[in-house]
Design a protein around this motif. Structure first.
Motif, PDB file in Angstrom:
ATOM      1  N   PRO A 197       0.843  -1.197   0.000  1.00 25.47           N
ATOM      2  CA  PRO A 197       0.000   0.000   0.000  1.00 25.47           C
ATOM      3  C   PRO A 197       0.882   1.251   0.000  1.00 25.47           C
ATOM      4  O   PRO A 197       1.848   1.323   0.751  1.00 25.47           O
ATOM      5  N   GLY A 238      -9.553  -2.018  -5.986  1.00 22.37           N
ATOM      6  CA  GLY A 238      -9.860  -1.028  -4.935  1.00 22.37           C
ATOM      7  C   GLY A 238     -10.871  -0.003  -5.454  1.00 22.37           C
ATOM      8  O   GLY A 238     -11.878   0.295  -4.796  1.00 22.37           O
ATOM      9  N   LEU A 279     -14.304  -1.629  -5.931  1.00 22.68           N
ATOM     10  CA  LEU A 279     -14.995  -1.864  -4.648  1.00 22.68           C
ATOM     11  C   LEU A 279     -15.506  -0.544  -4.066  1.00 22.68           C
ATOM     12  O   LEU A 279     -16.626  -0.481  -3.553  1.00 22.68           O
ATOM     13  N   ARG A 280     -14.699   0.522  -4.185  1.00 20.12           N
ATOM     14  CA  ARG A 280     -15.165   1.826  -3.687  1.00 20.12           C
ATOM     15  C   ARG A 280     -16.368   2.307  -4.490  1.00 20.12           C
ATOM     16  O   ARG A 280     -17.305   2.886  -3.936  1.00 20.12           O
ATOM     17  N   MET A 303     -13.194  -3.629   4.195  1.00 17.95           N
ATOM     18  CA  MET A 303     -12.223  -2.613   3.771  1.00 17.95           C
ATOM     19  C   MET A 303     -11.941  -1.627   4.890  1.00 17.95           C
ATOM     20  O   MET A 303     -10.809  -1.202   5.072  1.00 17.95           O
ATOM     21  N   GLY A 308      -9.289  -2.826   7.005  1.00 18.39           N
ATOM     22  CA  GLY A 308      -7.991  -3.029   6.358  1.00 18.39           C
ATOM     23  C   GLY A 308      -7.759  -4.474   5.968  1.00 18.39           C
ATOM     24  O   GLY A 308      -6.646  -4.857   5.617  1.00 18.39           O
ATOM     25  N   LEU A 311      -8.803  -8.098   3.677  1.00 15.23           N
ATOM     26  CA  LEU A 311      -9.084  -8.375   2.268  1.00 15.23           C
ATOM     27  C   LEU A 311     -10.502  -8.900   2.087  1.00 15.23           C
ATOM     28  O   LEU A 311     -10.974  -9.748   2.852  1.00 15.23           O
ATOM     29  N   VAL A 312     -11.132  -8.419   1.054  1.00 14.20           N
ATOM     30  CA  VAL A 312     -12.437  -8.910   0.620  1.00 14.20           C
ATOM     31  C   VAL A 312     -12.222 -10.357   0.133  1.00 14.20           C
ATOM     32  O   VAL A 312     -11.160 -10.678  -0.390  1.00 14.20           O
ATOM     33  N   VAL A 354     -13.612 -10.825  -5.480  1.00 15.99           N
ATOM     34  CA  VAL A 354     -12.780 -10.010  -6.380  1.00 15.99           C
ATOM     35  C   VAL A 354     -12.463 -10.748  -7.681  1.00 15.99           C
ATOM     36  O   VAL A 354     -12.393 -10.127  -8.743  1.00 15.99           O
ATOM     37  N   GLY A 359      -3.756  -3.657  -7.777  1.00 17.73           N
ATOM     38  CA  GLY A 359      -4.385  -4.102  -6.523  1.00 17.73           C
ATOM     39  C   GLY A 359      -4.978  -5.501  -6.621  1.00 17.73           C
ATOM     40  O   GLY A 359      -5.677  -5.946  -5.714  1.00 17.73           O
ATOM     41  N   PHE A 360      -4.716  -6.174  -7.696  1.00 18.38           N
ATOM     42  CA  PHE A 360      -5.183  -7.544  -7.932  1.00 18.38           C
ATOM     43  C   PHE A 360      -4.149  -8.228  -8.800  1.00 18.38           C
ATOM     44  O   PHE A 360      -3.720  -7.620  -9.789  1.00 18.38           O
ATOM     45  N   ARG A 414      -1.117  11.285   2.063  1.00 13.14           N
ATOM     46  CA  ARG A 414      -2.279  11.130   1.177  1.00 13.14           C
ATOM     47  C   ARG A 414      -3.568  11.383   1.958  1.00 13.14           C
ATOM     48  O   ARG A 414      -4.479  12.032   1.469  1.00 13.14           O
ATOM     49  N   ASP A 431      -9.659   3.982   4.996  1.00 13.78           N
ATOM     50  CA  ASP A 431      -8.575   3.030   5.232  1.00 13.78           C
ATOM     51  C   ASP A 431      -7.202   3.702   5.203  1.00 13.78           C
ATOM     52  O   ASP A 431      -6.185   3.035   5.308  1.00 13.78           O
TER      53      ASP A 431
HETATM   54  P1  ADP Z   1      -4.035   0.694  -2.198  1.00 12.05           P
HETATM   55  O1  ADP Z   1      -3.967   1.013  -3.641  1.00 12.05           O
HETATM   56  O2  ADP Z   1      -3.972   1.893  -1.320  1.00 12.05           O
HETATM   57  O3  ADP Z   1      -3.081  -0.365  -1.768  1.00 12.05           O
HETATM   58  P2  ADP Z   1      -6.641  -0.433  -2.833  1.00 12.05           P
HETATM   59  O4  ADP Z   1      -7.403   0.737  -3.268  1.00 12.05           O
HETATM   60  O5  ADP Z   1      -6.065  -1.338  -3.873  1.00 12.05           O
HETATM   61  O6  ADP Z   1      -5.463   0.047  -1.870  1.00 12.05           O
HETATM   62  O7  ADP Z   1      -7.536  -1.373  -1.865  1.00 12.05           O
HETATM   63  C1  ADP Z   1      -8.274  -0.860  -0.788  1.00 12.05           C
HETATM   64  C2  ADP Z   1      -8.952  -2.009  -0.050  1.00 12.05           C
HETATM   65  O8  ADP Z   1      -9.852  -2.683  -0.932  1.00 12.05           O
HETATM   66  C3  ADP Z   1      -8.023  -3.130   0.454  1.00 12.05           C
HETATM   67  O9  ADP Z   1      -7.450  -2.828   1.700  1.00 12.05           O
HETATM   68  C4  ADP Z   1      -8.987  -4.325   0.513  1.00 12.05           C
HETATM   69  O10 ADP Z   1      -9.810  -4.278   1.646  1.00 12.05           O
HETATM   70  C5  ADP Z   1      -9.873  -4.091  -0.701  1.00 12.05           C
HETATM   71  N1  ADP Z   1      -9.328  -4.770  -1.897  1.00 12.05           N
HETATM   72  C6  ADP Z   1      -8.867  -4.182  -3.029  1.00 12.05           C
HETATM   73  N2  ADP Z   1      -8.429  -5.084  -3.902  1.00 12.05           N
HETATM   74  C7  ADP Z   1      -8.596  -6.291  -3.325  1.00 12.05           C
HETATM   75  C8  ADP Z   1      -8.309  -7.642  -3.713  1.00 12.05           C
HETATM   76  N3  ADP Z   1      -7.723  -7.905  -4.887  1.00 12.05           N
HETATM   77  N4  ADP Z   1      -8.620  -8.627  -2.844  1.00 12.05           N
HETATM   78  C9  ADP Z   1      -9.188  -8.381  -1.673  1.00 12.05           C
HETATM   79  N5  ADP Z   1      -9.472  -7.146  -1.222  1.00 12.05           N
HETATM   80  C10 ADP Z   1      -9.186  -6.112  -2.040  1.00 12.05           C
END
Ligand code: ADP
Length: 200
Positions: A9, A32, A35-36, A53, A56, A58-59, A64, A85-86, A127, A137
């Motif tokens: 992160p 991310g 999901l937002r 989320m 902090g 993981l979903v 995902v 993020g995946f 940020r 988060d």
């Molecule tokens: P950053 O870019 O700041 O690392 P993200 O925006 O990618 O964070 O993700 C924010 C939150 O969304 C994660 O902390 C998690 O809860 C959820 N999330 C995002 N991508 C995934 C994923 N691939 N699997 C599980 N949870 C995810």
């Protein structure tokens, strides 16, 4: 071009993904952001994801992998994509491989942005202060939890791709321009064959 960006992160994945989109005419697929958007839209997925989320954590992988599968089926993803993020777990990496294989596609490279962890909490806190829209988060306690989750569940994803000869690493402790240039150079180097033995 089909890419994955890895890194903890605050490593700058989102920024570098945006630059790759501009330079290569591909789309950015950020779980991310998706999901937002689901949370903002009040969908069932959003209702499930929000408390997870906010802590902090993981979903669940299946959720995902499902949203990435749907997104990959859309026409704009055909010209190529950068995943931001995946995958965040080895199970997600395996799910992605199946999704791609079923479409006859493969990744061109996996790029890991390496950063010094102590600098990252500072970046996230900056940020949090500067962002117009507060991200729950980015709260310091939640940020710490996200690092722990990264170390336990996401760091092994790098080793997974390294073993397949697909991982390229770049030094993320440089300016945005320099990191971008390092990524472009890394993309010029052909990806190694799976488990290719070294010469000699
Ligand atoms: P950053 O870019 O700041 O690392 P993200 O925006 O990618 O964070 O993700 C924010 C939150 O969304 C994660 O902390 C998690 O809860 C959820 N999330 C995002 N991508 C995934 C994923 N691939 N699997 C599980 N949870 C995810």
């Amino acid at each position: 071009m089909r890419l994955v960006l890895l890194g903890p992160p605050g490593a700058g994945k989102g920024t570098q993904a945006d630059r790759l989109v501009e330079r290569h005419g591909i789309v950015k697929l950020s779980t991310g952001d998706m999901l937002r958007a689901a949370i903002a839209g009040g969908t069932e997925l959003g209702r499930k994801a929000q408390p997870i989320m906010d802590r902090g954590d993981l979903v669940p992988d299946a959720l995902v992998i499902g949203i990435i599968g749907d997104r990959l089926a859309e026409p704009d993803a055909r010209r190529g994509f950068v995943l931001d993020g995946f995958p965040r777990t080895v199970a997600q990496a395996e799910g992605l491989a199946e999704l791609l294989e079923s479409r006859g596609l493969a990744l061109d490279a996996v790029i890991e942005i390496e950063v010094d962890e102590s600098a990252l909490l500072d970046r996230i806190q900056t940020r949090a202060r500067e962002s117009a829209v507060a991200r729950s988060d980015d709260d310091p306690e939640v940020a710490k939890r996200r690092f722990a989750v990264y170390r336990e569940q996401t760091a092994p994803v790098s080793g997974h791709y390294r073993a397949k000869g697909m991982l390229k690493t770049v030094d993320g402790m440089q300016s945005i321009e320099e990191v971008s240039a390092a990524i472009e150079r890394a993309l010029l180097v052909p990806t190694g064959a799976p488990n290719r033995p070294r010469n000699g």
